[in-house]
Motif scaffolding. Structure first.
Motif, PDB file in Angstrom:
ATOM      1  N   ASP A   1      43.864  12.517  30.933  1.00 37.32           N
ATOM      2  CA  ASP A   1      44.677  11.818  31.920  1.00 37.32           C
ATOM      3  C   ASP A   1      44.596  12.481  33.293  1.00 37.32           C
ATOM      4  OD1 ASP A   1      46.302   9.715  32.702  1.00 37.32           O
ATOM      5  OD2 ASP A   1      47.832  10.106  31.190  1.00 37.32           O
TER       6      ASP A   1
ATOM      7  N   ASP B   1      46.505  13.184  37.357  1.00 39.11           N
ATOM      8  CA  ASP B   1      47.725  13.531  38.073  1.00 39.11           C
ATOM      9  C   ASP B   1      48.135  12.334  38.928  1.00 39.11           C
ATOM     10  OD1 ASP B   1      49.606  14.468  39.942  1.00 39.11           O
ATOM     11  OD2 ASP B   1      48.668  16.437  40.093  1.00 39.11           O
TER      12      ASP B   1
ATOM     13  N   ASP C   1      44.157  15.941  35.591  1.00 31.24           N
ATOM     14  CA  ASP C   1      45.359  16.758  35.448  1.00 31.24           C
ATOM     15  C   ASP C   1      44.996  18.054  34.729  1.00 31.24           C
ATOM     16  OD1 ASP C   1      47.791  17.914  34.837  1.00 31.24           O
ATOM     17  OD2 ASP C   1      48.686  16.095  34.005  1.00 31.24           O
TER      18      ASP C   1
END
Length: 417
Positions: free
Chosen positions: A116, A118, A125
């Motif tokens: 995933d 940020d 991230d």
């Protein structure tokens, strides 16, 4: 009755934004000189134009060694192979990027592991990287997305703890700097694209920055059909013809002459855009990390809040485009991206590691929300059109938001077009 251009109203901006790429007699003269030389291709490597470009790019971006490549997708595969990363090794990549980032590990025989992003930067991230590391993890490919840079300090700390190779996908980041160092020089490798839309372009082309000399020799051998590039002529690799041509390099050398002024204008207008958008309700300007000292504007990203704006990003992007604003709602999550079809590739990696390619249960909430609801991208041409170019974007956003607020059914009508 709405006055949106989508439904027959006047466009916010009638004039076209500046075309890309610009060209003039310098480009014609440079290409003509190569044509007359008779040395059009990339052999022997590097040719005079290519060597000039490599040296000039290092002067611009920093780094130790540079290798010129046919395109900016191959550069990542070459970096992985030069680092001896291959069969069954895992490479962590963000799920929000162009398909080439996830395809490159497969082309080297490795497994892309999607993680995933940020929400403040749309970049990978670091916490998601840490959580995804397994005994098979060998590398990380952080992507500097649009006008943002990944948190390279955090990523390099993770890499040091776990002895991982870092390959920066800097296809959007020519000229960007982080804590005094150029994008692409913080990791072990930096991959740059010179494809048609990139802010330094020859139509196609790529460049790989390498921090270690032996890695550069290995990479250069891979792109030059395996020919040794080390001084002793003994370091052979299994390679192919992935060389940049002299015609490409000649165009890039002229492009570098224009680049500083273009970069400065885009960066100045992006700062103006930050201020202008921060005044609009329902819009969130992305975090500008103080360590990100120079900001390349391949595209400019921001976020809308659908609850406040009255629509999701795809609907807003469609309405803005009709108003004369070059924009886009961004990438699909890689595991739903129509250009990423690993099981149709005939490569052995997906069949050998099926658990890593079963995306039916993969759910990365930030990527999915940015992709389907909040993420907005503005084209770089806006930032070469001066203050008026930015003002027209702001006016179009205000017009679209006002129309959506005045008629709650309008979003559904736009979606149905």
């Amino acid at each position: 009755m709405t006055d949106l251009a989508l439904f027959g109203g006047a466009k916010t901006r009638e004039a076209a934004y500046p075309a890309w790429p610009p060209h003039d007699e310098r480009d014609i003269e440079a290409v003509t000189a190569v044509l007359r030389s008779g040395n059009w291709g990339g052999f022997p490597y590097p040719g005079a134009q290519t060597k000039r470009f490599l040296d000039a790019f290092i002067a611009l971006q920093g780094g130790q060694f540079a290798v010129a490549v046919m395109n900016g997708s191959l550069t990542m595969e070459v970096a992985l192979r030069a680092a001896d990363i291959g069969w069954g090794d895992e490479v962590i990549v963000p799920a929000y990027t162009f398909q080439a980032t996830a395809s490159a590990p497969m082309m080297a025989g490795a497994v892309p592991v999607l993680v995933d992003i940020d929400p403040n930067t749309f970049c990978i991230d670091p916490a998601a990287i840490e959580a995804a590391i397994t005994p098979r993890t060998r590398a990380i490919i952080p992507v500097h997305v649009a006008s943002q840079m990944a948190d390279m300090d955090a990523i390099m700390r993770i890499a040091a703890r776990h002895d991982l190779v870092v390959i920066e996908d800097a296809a959007h980041a020519h000229g960007s700097f982080w804590n005094g160092r150029g994008a692409g020089t913080l990791g072990d490798f930096g991959s740059f694209s010179m494809q048609s839309t990139k802010i330094l372009t020859a139509g196609e082309g790529g460049l790989l920055l390498c921090q270690a000399e032996e890695q550069a020799w290995r990479a250069a051998s891979i792109i030059d059909c395996g020919r040794p590039q080390d001084p002793d002529g003994q370091l052979y690799m299994q390679g192919g013809n992935y060389r940049m041509t002299e015609l490409q390099a000649a165009l890039l050398n002229v492009g570098l002459e224009r680049f500083p002024a273009q970069f400065a204008m885009r960066e100045e207008m992006a700062a103006y855009m930050d201020e202008a958008l921060s005044e609009l309700p329902g819009i969130r300007v992305l975090l500008r990390d103080e360590r990100h000292q120079r900001r390349a504007i391949y595209c400019y990203t921001f976020a809308i809040e659908p609850e406040d704006f009255g629509a999701t990003n795809g609907i807003v992007a469609r309405a803005l485009a009709a108003e004369g604003i070059p924009c886009w709602s961004g990438y699909e999550p890689m595991y739903r991206y129509e250009l990423f079809q690993p099981t149709k590739s005939r490569l052995p990696v997906p069949s050998a590691f099926p658990e890593r390619f079963d995306y039916s249960r993969l759910h990365l909430p930030i990527t999915e929300r940015v992709s389907a609801e909040t993420g907005m991208w503005l084209g770089e041409a806006i930032f070469r059109a001066g203050v008026q170019g930015v003002n027209d974007v702001v006016a179009a956003l205000e017009k679209v938001q006002s129309a959506l607020a005045s008629d709650p059914a309008l979003a559904e009508q736009i979606a149905a077009l």
